[in-house]
Design a protein around this motif. Sequence first.
Motif, PDB file in Angstrom:
ATOM      1  N   PHE A  90      45.967  57.590  24.066  1.00 21.99           N
ATOM      2  CA  PHE A  90      47.222  56.952  23.681  1.00 21.99           C
ATOM      3  C   PHE A  90      48.093  56.683  24.905  1.00 21.99           C
ATOM      4  O   PHE A  90      47.874  57.242  25.987  1.00 21.99           O
ATOM      5  N   THR A  91      49.058  55.800  24.704  1.00 24.86           N
ATOM      6  CA  THR A  91      50.020  55.483  25.767  1.00 24.86           C
ATOM      7  C   THR A  91      51.417  55.849  25.306  1.00 24.86           C
ATOM      8  O   THR A  91      51.730  55.787  24.112  1.00 24.86           O
ATOM      9  N   VAL A  92      52.244  56.256  26.255  1.00 22.36           N
ATOM     10  CA  VAL A  92      53.632  56.618  25.956  1.00 22.36           C
ATOM     11  C   VAL A  92      54.533  56.040  27.045  1.00 22.36           C
ATOM     12  O   VAL A  92      54.082  55.823  28.179  1.00 22.36           O
ATOM     13  N   MET A 112      47.495  53.682  20.355  1.00 25.55           N
ATOM     14  CA  MET A 112      46.633  54.854  20.198  1.00 25.55           C
ATOM     15  C   MET A 112      45.346  54.470  19.492  1.00 25.55           C
ATOM     16  O   MET A 112      45.317  53.581  18.638  1.00 25.55           O
ATOM     17  N   PRO A 128      53.646  57.464  20.319  1.00 22.33           N
ATOM     18  CA  PRO A 128      52.864  56.643  21.238  1.00 22.33           C
ATOM     19  C   PRO A 128      53.127  55.148  21.031  1.00 22.33           C
ATOM     20  O   PRO A 128      53.431  54.709  19.917  1.00 22.33           O
TER      21      PRO A 128
END
Length: 356
Positions: free
Chosen positions: A302-304, A241, A238
Amino acid sequence: MENNQEQEDKKPTEIADLGEFGLIRYLTKDFPLKNESTLKGVGDDAAVLHFGDKEALVTTDLLLEGIHFDLRYVPLKHLGYKAAVVNFSDVYAMNGTPKQITVSLGISSRFTLQHIEELYSGIRLACEVYGVDLVGGDTSASVTGLVISITCLGEGNKDEIVYRDGAKPTDLICVSGDLGAAYMGLQLLERENRVAAQSGNPDFQPDFAGKEYILERQLKPEARKDIIAALREAGVKPTSMMDVSDGLSSELLHICHNSNTGCRVYEEKIPIDYQTAVMAEELNMNLVMAAMNGGEDYELLFTVPLTDHDKINKIKGVSVIGYVTKPELGCALVTRDGAEIPIKAQGWSAFLTNNK
């Protein structure tokens, strides 16, 4: 008729009879060490830990009776388990692994040894489930009820640790599990507690039928160790997060503020369990607002990168709920009819007097 010795054996043990060090020895005797990094646990002036080439992660959580929990409907074993797990969750939210905890208690005179032993049985179970060592702590008298302070130490590889400030525009916003269940579980507990008080019946039995899931989400949450493992197996790191402890709205704003970004989150994409929806309808509460602001779900937000879309779609238990934008676009919830509502931090605040 029971003899005097049998009656004496069943008599609650006053904590004062053991003393501070006797109490510590009694409570910690069943915590075998599991991690190589634990060189010395309970029993000296300080724990001795060795992390080698790992980065150390440390987090602390404080729980106060009457503010964070109500013992009229929270069993001590569940409280001990939850108190430990919420700390583990913070370490997993850094993409790390919890390894050790210290436990400090403020204990009022109404608690016996058996009460505190029940609390520790929950802490012990959490340590067993997550492979964590108890390595120390402190105890003190309290005049304000039960106080629990747990510090968790974890470790992570330098190139794997994830912070809140790494989100980039076009990144996907993801969340594990479902949201709002813990908050609805709390509403259920408080409702049944009020009904019990109004009934005046000491044998009152609360109505939890068909609501076991939301009840467990409130009383016995789990840290998402499984999601961290799944991300690693999928080769996904990620960009940012954190765990959802104070509500999705608050956590989204934390990430966007720290990353200097905006976001768009879609109402129809927010994962909500059926029992959560039923409870919200019973109480005439806005379901989406409960999911956005309820808190205590301890899911991972979270970011991806957009390029990881296919990998994320293959991970069970993860939902893509929106995307990161440029900061000037702000943070908004997109409703089912396409309207945009600014996201505000309406989650739990420790300094509001109407918190439970």
